[in-house]
Scaffold this motif. Structure first.
Motif, PDB file in Angstrom:
ATOM      1  N   ILE A  16       0.845  -1.204   0.000  1.00 51.75           N
ATOM      2  CA  ILE A  16       0.000   0.000   0.000  1.00 51.75           C
ATOM      3  C   ILE A  16       0.879   1.251   0.000  1.00 51.75           C
ATOM      4  N   TRP A  17       1.905   1.258   0.825  1.00 47.11           N
ATOM      5  CA  TRP A  17       2.808   2.403   0.924  1.00 47.11           C
ATOM      6  C   TRP A  17       3.545   2.630  -0.398  1.00 47.11           C
ATOM      7  N   ARG A  18       4.049   1.546  -1.002  1.00 51.69           N
ATOM      8  CA  ARG A  18       4.768   1.679  -2.282  1.00 51.69           C
ATOM      9  C   ARG A  18       3.872   2.240  -3.374  1.00 51.69           C
ATOM     10  N   ASN A  19       2.590   1.858  -3.336  1.00 54.13           N
ATOM     11  CA  ASN A  19       1.636   2.312  -4.351  1.00 54.13           C
ATOM     12  C   ASN A  19       1.033   3.670  -4.020  1.00 54.13           C
ATOM     13  N   SER A  20       1.384   4.228  -2.873  1.00 49.86           N
ATOM     14  CA  SER A  20       0.844   5.526  -2.425  1.00 49.86           C
ATOM     15  C   SER A  20      -0.680   5.545  -2.491  1.00 49.86           C
ATOM     16  N   SER A  21      -1.298   4.462  -2.042  1.00 44.69           N
ATOM     17  CA  SER A  21      -2.755   4.340  -2.092  1.00 44.69           C
ATOM     18  C   SER A  21      -3.369   4.910  -0.818  1.00 44.69           C
ATOM     19  N   LEU A  22      -3.841   6.149  -0.906  1.00 43.51           N
ATOM     20  CA  LEU A  22      -4.457   6.792   0.253  1.00 43.51           C
ATOM     21  C   LEU A  22      -5.728   6.065   0.672  1.00 43.51           C
ATOM     22  N   THR A  23      -6.507   5.595  -0.300  1.00 44.09           N
ATOM     23  CA  THR A  23      -7.732   4.865   0.013  1.00 44.09           C
ATOM     24  C   THR A  23      -7.441   3.625   0.841  1.00 44.09           C
ATOM     25  N   ILE A  28      -6.286   0.919   6.740  1.00 41.63           N
ATOM     26  CA  ILE A  28      -5.330   0.173   7.547  1.00 41.63           C
ATOM     27  C   ILE A  28      -4.855   0.932   8.787  1.00 41.63           C
ATOM     28  N   ILE A  29      -4.941   2.270   8.754  1.00 36.93           N
ATOM     29  CA  ILE A  29      -4.494   3.094   9.881  1.00 36.93           C
ATOM     30  C   ILE A  29      -5.601   3.172  10.935  1.00 36.93           C
ATOM     31  N   SER A  30      -5.233   3.009  12.177  1.00 33.54           N
ATOM     32  CA  SER A  30      -6.188   3.127  13.281  1.00 33.54           C
ATOM     33  C   SER A  30      -6.669   4.572  13.400  1.00 33.54           C
ATOM     34  N   GLU A  31      -7.945   4.746  13.700  1.00 31.67           N
ATOM     35  CA  GLU A  31      -8.486   6.096  13.911  1.00 31.67           C
ATOM     36  C   GLU A  31      -7.924   6.724  15.173  1.00 31.67           C
ATOM     37  N   GLU A  32      -7.259   5.933  16.000  1.00 29.60           N
ATOM     38  CA  GLU A  32      -6.618   6.435  17.213  1.00 29.60           C
ATOM     39  C   GLU A  32      -5.150   6.791  16.971  1.00 29.60           C
ATOM     40  N   TYR A  33      -4.723   6.740  15.731  1.00 34.84           N
ATOM     41  CA  TYR A  33      -3.344   7.031  15.357  1.00 34.84           C
ATOM     42  C   TYR A  33      -2.929   8.428  15.806  1.00 34.84           C
ATOM     43  N   SER A  34      -1.738   8.536  16.348  1.00 37.42           N
ATOM     44  CA  SER A  34      -1.173   9.846  16.674  1.00 37.42           C
ATOM     45  C   SER A  34       0.325   9.794  16.392  1.00 37.42           C
ATOM     46  N   ALA A  35       0.850  10.921  15.974  1.00 35.87           N
ATOM     47  CA  ALA A  35       2.262  10.968  15.596  1.00 35.87           C
ATOM     48  C   ALA A  35       2.836  12.341  15.896  1.00 35.87           C
ATOM     49  N   ARG A  36       4.141  12.431  15.794  1.00 39.64           N
ATOM     50  CA  ARG A  36       4.857  13.678  16.026  1.00 39.64           C
ATOM     51  C   ARG A  36       5.965  13.777  14.986  1.00 39.64           C
TER      52      ARG A  36
END
Length: 54
Positions: A16-23, A28-36
């Motif tokens: 997914i990352w290699r294909n840059s597929s935002l959809t 796949i990303i959790s809605e609770e994702y947080s980053a800095r």
């Protein structure tokens, strides 16, 4: 011993990352994702919404 379920997830994520597929990334990303990150020398915190909107 390799964890096959994690390996399948990792292979899928990398494809997914290699294909840059935002959809697909949204699914796949959790809605609770947080980053800095550091942007222009400043610390910036962000979460799921900012990640999928770019």
């Amino acid at each position: 011993m390799e964890n096959n379920s994690f390996r399948k997830f990792l292979d899928s994520y990398l494809e997914i990352w290699r294909n840059s597929s935002l959809t697909d990334m949204k699914n796949i990303i959790s809605e609770e994702y947080s980053a800095r990150e550091i942007s222009d020398g400043e610390i910036v915190d962000f979460g799921y919404d900012e990640s999928v909107s770019g």
